[in-house]
Scaffold this motif. Structure first.
Motif, PDB file in Angstrom:
ATOM      1  N   LYS A  15       0.838  -1.189   0.000  1.00 36.49           N
ATOM      2  CA  LYS A  15       0.000   0.000   0.000  1.00 36.49           C
ATOM      3  C   LYS A  15       0.875   1.241   0.000  1.00 36.49           C
ATOM      4  CE  LYS A  15      -3.709   2.489   0.149  1.00 36.49           C
ATOM      5  NZ  LYS A  15      -4.647   2.547  -0.990  1.00 36.49           N
ATOM      6  N   LEU A  57      -7.216  -2.456   4.914  1.00 37.87           N
ATOM      7  CA  LEU A  57      -7.191  -3.290   3.706  1.00 37.87           C
ATOM      8  C   LEU A  57      -7.913  -4.613   3.956  1.00 37.87           C
ATOM      9  CD1 LEU A  57      -3.527  -2.795   2.390  1.00 37.87           C
ATOM     10  CD2 LEU A  57      -5.608  -1.635   1.642  1.00 37.87           C
ATOM     11  N   PRO A  64      -5.512  -2.310  -1.927  1.00 39.68           N
ATOM     12  CA  PRO A  64      -4.046  -2.294  -1.960  1.00 39.68           C
ATOM     13  C   PRO A  64      -3.519  -1.688  -3.265  1.00 39.68           C
ATOM     14  CG  PRO A  64      -4.854  -4.498  -2.420  1.00 39.68           C
ATOM     15  CD  PRO A  64      -6.053  -3.677  -2.050  1.00 39.68           C
TER      16      PRO A  64
END
Length: 243
Positions: A15, A57, A64
């Protein structure tokens, strides 16, 4: 034999923020992780390690930059917001440090809220299930009370019942006992343990409290956006409740 159905799998999850700009920064650097339905795991790490980003996430609140997140075997990275919301509503329950109950609603209506968001008006069977969940957390007689008529521990119990009303495959608990006294925290933790076993939902607890993480079956440690350890404990070596 323990249920080992895969619930969550992360493969090379990354990320980044401010992509393409001079201040671009990568917060998560290729996370690999698997949770099965029998898992009761803690996610720990220092402030700034990426725990909140990873939790967002896993909870499908964000997507992501690279890698893949499989929820019950289904790849989610390419999903649009609507599809992620639907998956989240069906398969993931959330318990936070601050319960976020709706003050204008009764305890029963608060429990039913995720179901109503996902499916619309609940039928009698769903209402009965919500009442049973309140009974499971010891609040059967408090179904018609509003949050301001409940103690902090009772409100957190309502939040746990709310998280379970959709029978999620994965329960994410973010500092669930951080706002409670030691005795109430132990009771809440015991509830999470029981529902993990009773409903076969994987539980991932984010915590800064080493006493809490040490009573989990497994501790995943995140440092600087990377998993640096993933330790499992033998059943015989675990405490039944946090100290």
């Amino acid at each position: 034999m323990a249920d080992t159905r895969e619930v969550l799998r992360l493969e090379g999850l990354r990320k980044s923020y401010n992509i393409g700009k001079p201040n671009e920064v990568e917060v998560l650097h290729g996370i690999d992780l698997r949770l099965d339905s029998a898992d009761f795991a803690a996610l720990v790490g220092p402030s700034g390690s990426g725990k909140s980003t990873l939790l967002n996430l896993i909870g499908l609140l964000d997507s992501p930059t690279a890698g893949e997140l499989y929820l019950r075997g289904e790849a989610t990275r390419a999903m649009d917001d609507e599809a992620r919301t639907a998956q989240r509503g069906r398969h993931i329950g959330f318990v936070f440090q601050f319960h976020h109950l709706i003050g204008a609603f009764t305890a029963l209506d608060n429990v039913l809220m995720p179901w109503m968001v996902a499916h619309g008006k609940p039928g009698p069977e769903t209402v009965d299930m919500a009442r049973c969940l309140l009974a499971d957390v010891g609040l059967e007689k408090f179904a018609d009370r509003h949050p301001d008529q409940l103690s902090g521990g009772q409100q957190q119990r309502v939040a746990i019942a709310r998280a379970l009303v959709t029978r999620p495959a994965l329960l994410l608990a973010d500092e669930p006992t951080g706002n409670l006294d030691t005795k109430t925290a132990a009771e809440v933790f015991t509830l999470l343990r029981r529902f993990n076993a009773q409903y076969g939902c994987a539980v991932l607890v984010v915590t800064h409290d080493p006493r809490l993480s040490e009573t989990c079956d497994r501790t995943v440690t995140l440092v600087d956006g990377q998993v640096v350890s993933d330790e499992r404990r033998a059943a015989a070596g675990r405490a039944a409740d946090p100290p």
